[in-house]
Design a protein around this motif. Sequence first.
Motif, mmCIF file in Angstrom:
data_model
loop_
_atom_site.group_PDB
_atom_site.id
_atom_site.type_symbol
_atom_site.label_atom_id
_atom_site.label_comp_id
_atom_site.label_asym_id
_atom_site.label_seq_id
_atom_site.Cartn_x
_atom_site.Cartn_y
_atom_site.Cartn_z
ATOM 1 N N PHE A 1 10.071 -13.827 38.085
ATOM 2 C CA PHE A 1 9.913 -15.122 37.978
ATOM 3 C C PHE A 1 10.218 -15.513 36.581
ATOM 4 N N VAL A 2 9.562 -14.814 35.450
ATOM 5 C CA VAL A 2 9.451 -14.719 33.944
ATOM 6 C C VAL A 2 10.935 -14.324 33.480
ATOM 7 N N HIS A 3 11.365 -13.219 34.237
ATOM 8 C CA HIS A 3 12.725 -12.693 33.607
ATOM 9 C C HIS A 3 13.924 -13.443 33.859
ATOM 10 N N SER A 4 13.877 -14.341 34.956
ATOM 11 C CA SER A 4 14.775 -15.265 35.557
ATOM 12 C C SER A 4 14.989 -16.437 34.620
ATOM 13 N N LEU A 5 13.822 -16.871 33.641
ATOM 14 C CA LEU A 5 13.639 -17.801 33.050
ATOM 15 C C LEU A 5 14.463 -17.516 31.808
ATOM 16 N N LYS A 6 14.299 -16.272 31.308
ATOM 17 C CA LYS A 6 14.936 -15.729 30.226
ATOM 18 C C LYS A 6 16.422 -15.667 30.339
ATOM 19 N N GLU A 7 16.907 -15.470 31.496
ATOM 20 C CA GLU A 7 18.386 -15.200 31.727
ATOM 21 C C GLU A 7 18.845 -16.840 31.866
ATOM 22 N N SER A 8 18.017 -17.724 32.320
ATOM 23 C CA SER A 8 18.633 -18.960 32.219
ATOM 24 C C SER A 8 18.597 -19.517 30.797
ATOM 25 N N ILE A 9 17.707 -19.370 29.956
ATOM 26 C CA ILE A 9 17.808 -19.621 28.521
ATOM 27 C C ILE A 9 18.925 -19.061 27.623
ATOM 28 N N LEU A 10 19.066 -17.919 28.041
ATOM 29 C CA LEU A 10 20.190 -17.012 27.421
ATOM 30 C C LEU A 10 21.783 -17.484 27.983
ATOM 31 N N GLU A 11 21.647 -18.011 29.171
ATOM 32 C CA GLU A 11 23.015 -18.412 29.562
ATOM 33 C C GLU A 11 23.219 -19.992 29.043
ATOM 34 N N VAL A 12 22.155 -20.767 28.545
ATOM 35 C CA VAL A 12 22.678 -21.824 27.958
ATOM 36 C C VAL A 12 22.893 -21.793 26.504
ATOM 37 N N MET B 1 18.252 -12.691 20.437
ATOM 38 C CA MET B 1 17.346 -11.759 20.255
ATOM 39 C C MET B 1 15.834 -12.198 20.284
ATOM 40 N N LYS B 2 15.806 -13.334 19.337
ATOM 41 C CA LYS B 2 14.591 -13.889 19.363
ATOM 42 C C LYS B 2 14.017 -14.495 20.720
ATOM 43 N N ILE B 3 14.879 -15.058 21.606
ATOM 44 C CA ILE B 3 14.422 -15.467 22.706
ATOM 45 C C ILE B 3 13.992 -14.255 23.604
ATOM 46 N N ILE B 4 14.753 -13.233 23.586
ATOM 47 C CA ILE B 4 14.718 -12.023 24.473
ATOM 48 C C ILE B 4 13.074 -11.447 23.985
ATOM 49 N N VAL C 1 10.577 -12.931 22.696
ATOM 50 C CA VAL C 1 9.352 -13.897 23.094
ATOM 51 C C VAL C 1 9.378 -13.740 24.519
ATOM 52 N N MET C 2 10.479 -13.792 25.407
ATOM 53 C CA MET C 2 10.328 -13.739 26.943
ATOM 54 C C MET C 2 9.629 -12.210 27.306
ATOM 55 N N ASP C 3 10.038 -11.376 26.603
ATOM 56 C CA ASP C 3 9.253 -9.929 26.980
ATOM 57 C C ASP C 3 8.017 -9.821 26.785
ATOM 58 N N ASN C 4 7.621 -10.465 25.598
ATOM 59 C CA ASN C 4 6.113 -10.647 25.428
ATOM 60 C C ASN C 4 5.394 -11.421 26.352
ATOM 61 N N LEU C 5 6.005 -12.537 26.621
ATOM 62 C CA LEU C 5 5.576 -13.380 27.887
ATOM 63 C C LEU C 5 5.268 -12.726 29.303
ATOM 64 N N SER C 6 6.341 -11.962 29.451
ATOM 65 C CA SER C 6 6.366 -11.100 30.621
ATOM 66 C C SER C 6 5.146 -10.035 30.444
ATOM 67 N N ILE C 7 4.742 -9.516 29.557
ATOM 68 C CA ILE C 7 3.552 -8.578 29.294
ATOM 69 C C ILE C 7 2.327 -9.189 29.615
ATOM 70 N N VAL C 8 2.519 -10.464 29.027
ATOM 71 C CA VAL C 8 0.836 -11.448 29.210
ATOM 72 C C VAL C 8 0.988 -11.732 30.809
ATOM 73 N N THR C 9 2.043 -12.060 31.352
ATOM 74 C CA THR C 9 1.954 -12.414 32.655
ATOM 75 C C THR C 9 1.550 -11.238 33.689
ATOM 76 N N PHE C 10 2.017 -10.157 33.314
ATOM 77 C CA PHE C 10 1.808 -8.907 34.129
ATOM 78 C C PHE C 10 0.238 -8.522 33.991
ATOM 79 N N GLU C 11 -0.057 -8.522 32.801
ATOM 80 C CA GLU C 11 -1.639 -8.396 32.334
ATOM 81 C C GLU C 11 -2.318 -9.202 33.226
ATOM 82 N N THR C 12 -2.216 -10.468 33.134
ATOM 83 C CA THR C 12 -2.890 -11.648 33.950
ATOM 84 C C THR C 12 -2.885 -11.292 35.424
ATOM 85 N N PHE C 13 -1.841 -11.129 36.123
ATOM 86 C CA PHE C 13 -1.332 -10.739 37.283
ATOM 87 C C PHE C 13 -2.208 -9.481 37.726
ATOM 88 N N ILE C 14 -2.422 -8.437 37.096
ATOM 89 C CA ILE C 14 -3.113 -7.310 37.592
ATOM 90 C C ILE C 14 -4.625 -7.642 37.400
#
Length: 289
Positions: free
Chosen positions: A95-106, A122-125, A127-140
């Motif tokens: 879910f988060v990874h696909s958002l990163k791909e959409s921003i990079l495409e724009v 690289m800045k977007i990558i 940011v989104m990678d860090n948000l992915s970690i936060v999301t995964f931790e919260t999900f767990i």
Amino acid sequence: MSSNTLKLLQKHKKTILEIWMKNQLTDDGLREDLISNEDLREQSEELVAALVANLSGNDLEDLDGDNWSSVIEILGGIAITRARQGFSPRETGRFVHSLKESILEVLQIQIKDPQQLFDESMKIIRVMDNLSIVTFETFIKGREEVILRQTDEIAEISTPVIRVWDGILALPIIGTLDSSRTQIVMENLLQEIVETGSSIAILDISGVPAVDSLVAQHLIKTVSATRLMGAECIISGIRPEIAQTVVHLGIDLSNIITKASLASALAYAFKVLRLEVRKTNSVNKINNI
């Protein structure tokens, strides 16, 4: 992130959302059985708006900052909800990874300078990678809460104390009997003895797959606790293989009343309480002697 790139993302916020929604709706892993397209779009729109609004400033990697609190809160809510709904970690991460791909495409469409495109991407990558970690931790954490709640519910269901007759309780035990479960068994049984004033408790271990020295010790502790409450405890469901194991391990159950079946234990309890079962006109009737 440069002000020009920030303005670009703000200007094309709707484009990012549409690309992201298109990617999600065409994904083979779309779970329409767990979330409707309307709810998915609502979540996505809220996250895109918060993310674009928080990409200003130089602390893009400091997610502990106050300016990222709204994004973290939204992602946390989504992660917890998805954990409870039954999404897998992979599906939530996608879910988060696909958002990163959409921003990079724009960015690839709108930024023509290769060096600028690389720097901003690289800045977007990051940011989104860090948000992915936060999301995964919260999900767990959310999944752990679900597992703990289900474990407690299963423990309650698997240790029911049944009032089979005045003064007689039965507690069928199904599955492995460990230390934590023994504590639940004892608490439920002792509480029911106090509330009903029962004098006999039957522990049926027909559903226990195997009895070793540890399980036997747990049973002995339960019997001892029951006796301290002034009630006699009977262990039923002693199958031939269990009897052989008990003898082989040298476990002393001589001071405990054991029966092969719950019916035998119940018959013994009736005898102790001076009750007998009589068949009169095809109807079972129990009378005091």
